[in-house]
Design a protein around this motif. Structure first.
Motif, PDB file in Angstrom:
ATOM      1  N   ALA A   1      -9.434  -4.298  11.263  1.00  0.00           N
ATOM      2  CA  ALA A   1      -8.259  -3.597  11.873  1.00  0.00           C
ATOM      3  C   ALA A   1      -7.005  -4.253  12.118  1.00  0.00           C
ATOM      4  O   ALA A   1      -6.005  -3.682  12.630  1.00  0.00           O
ATOM      5  N   ILE A   2      -6.899  -5.613  11.814  1.00  0.00           N
ATOM      6  CA  ILE A   2      -5.577  -6.236  11.827  1.00  0.00           C
ATOM      7  C   ILE A   2      -5.016  -6.224  10.401  1.00  0.00           C
ATOM      8  O   ILE A   2      -5.671  -6.833   9.770  1.00  0.00           O
ATOM      9  N   ASP A   3      -3.924  -5.768  10.048  1.00  0.00           N
ATOM     10  CA  ASP A   3      -3.293  -5.716   8.826  1.00  0.00           C
ATOM     11  C   ASP A   3      -2.687  -7.139   8.410  1.00  0.00           C
ATOM     12  O   ASP A   3      -2.803  -7.292   7.363  1.00  0.00           O
TER      13      ASP A   3
ATOM     14  N   ARG B   1      -8.820  -5.226  19.674  1.00  0.00           N
ATOM     15  CA  ARG B   1      -8.235  -3.971  20.443  1.00  0.00           C
ATOM     16  C   ARG B   1      -7.219  -4.182  21.220  1.00  0.00           C
ATOM     17  O   ARG B   1      -6.148  -3.459  21.283  1.00  0.00           O
TER      18      ARG B   1
ATOM     19  N   ASN C   1      -4.026  -4.762  19.308  1.00  0.00           N
ATOM     20  CA  ASN C   1      -3.433  -3.672  18.756  1.00  0.00           C
ATOM     21  C   ASN C   1      -2.937  -2.604  19.825  1.00  0.00           C
ATOM     22  O   ASN C   1      -2.029  -1.804  19.419  1.00  0.00           O
ATOM     23  N   ASN C   2      -3.395  -2.976  20.811  1.00  0.00           N
ATOM     24  CA  ASN C   2      -3.074  -1.886  22.043  1.00  0.00           C
ATOM     25  C   ASN C   2      -2.661  -2.850  23.424  1.00  0.00           C
ATOM     26  O   ASN C   2      -3.759  -2.471  24.384  1.00  0.00           O
TER      27      ASN C   2
END
Length: 309
Positions: free
Chosen positions: A202-204, A231, A234-235
């Motif tokens: 989920a981490i680019d 999470r 990202n947020n």
């Protein structure tokens, strides 16, 4: 007895057929191909070469020694699979661990299942057979899927049918190849699990992937803790909202002066350190801790005494 004699005669006939230069079977179209394909024979181990298409690259020496001991004791329980290249020339399709272990203990022959296949068919058979194994690491499986796409031109739907896996499962494995190579190596060496890897996808940014990977190793984070960490990264606003819904301030240094002075007075009066939270609007709440029923009753008397004054 008659059946045993017939079986031995068949074995000698097949062996002679494989060694006869005039019967150089290279395709299913050739004469006597039906007598070779699907047969299990005892092959000279020196006639067999390893498969250059073998998708597996890691072979544990310890597990090979254990397998070699088992073969020495019980023999080859499951034959290897080879494809015929020419007279006395065969190439492994599957069973390289059994092949290597057999060579370790000095076996001269090995039980093999003979097939006819071209290079592409051999690669596909090796990859599909490899994916079915239970002892592969997630990256080995992902690389096998990727090779089926790149070299065999299979779609994910076709792979799903060939290997008996859901398309979503195949997609999850393929996504692991987006991870930084260091993290992929960590997964292959069992430092982290596939669950950790899936969370990190989920981490680019691979630099940030590595930062979180280091935290997983140093703090021995579980998969769930890793998912939370990713999470929150990202947020960040969501994290702040969860931790402080009304954006209250607990840090004493950031509190208004009137609150700082009041905390000391309250703490001395009640005999405990009082917790105070203040929102940006100036509203807040005071929490008075107690440690026992007696302590609670003591604080209650103090409050009642203050009310009667």
């Amino acid at each position: 007895m008659a059946k045993a004699t017939k079986k031995q005669a068949l074995g000698r006939g097949l062996s002679a057929l494989l060694n006869d230069p005039s019967n150089d079977i290279k395709s299913v179209e050739d004469k006597n191909a039906d007598k070779v394909i699907g047969n299990i024979v005892e092959l000279d181990i020196d006639y067999i070469e390893v498969n250059p298409f073998q998708p597996r690259t890691n072979f544990s020496e310890e597990s090979l020694q254990e397998l070699a001991s088992s073969i020495k004791e019980l023999g080859i329980i499951q034959p290897i699979t080879v494809r015929k290249l020419g007279v006395n020339q065969f190439q492994l399709v599957s069973g390289e661990r059994r092949f290597r272990a057999s060579k370790l203990i000095g076996l001269k022959t090995i039980t093999a299942y003979v097939r006819i296949a071209n290079d592409q068919e051999s690669l596909e058979m090796a990859l599909v057979e490899n994916i079915q194994r239970q002892d592969l690491d997630p990256i080995e499986i992902a690389l096998s899927y990727q090779r089926l796409i790149d070299e065999i031109n299979l779609t994910q739907e076709q792979m799903s049918e060939r290997v008996g896996k859901k398309r979503s499962t195949i997609t999850n494995y393929l996504r692991l190849l987006k991870l930084d190579p260091i993290i992929q190596t960590g997964m292959r060496d069992s430092f982290i699990s596939m669950g950790h890897g899936r969370a990190l996808i989920a981490i680019d940014d691979q630099t940030i992937q590595l930062d979180i990977y280091e935290k997983i190793l140093s703090n021995k984070l579980s998969v769930r803790e890793t998912e939370t960490l990713v999470r929150n990264f990202n947020n960040p606003e969501e994290e702040n909202t969860k931790e402080s819904p009304s954006k209250e301030t607990e840090n004493e240094e950031d509190m208004p002066k009137f609150v700082k002075k009041g905390i000391t007075v309250f703490s001395e009066y009640f005999g405990h350190k009082i917790d105070v939270k203040v929102s940006r609007s100036g509203k807040g709440k005071i929490t008075i801790p107690f440690h026992s029923e007696e302590d609670f009753n003591r604080i209650k008397k103090l409050v009642q005494g203050g009310e009667s004054k």
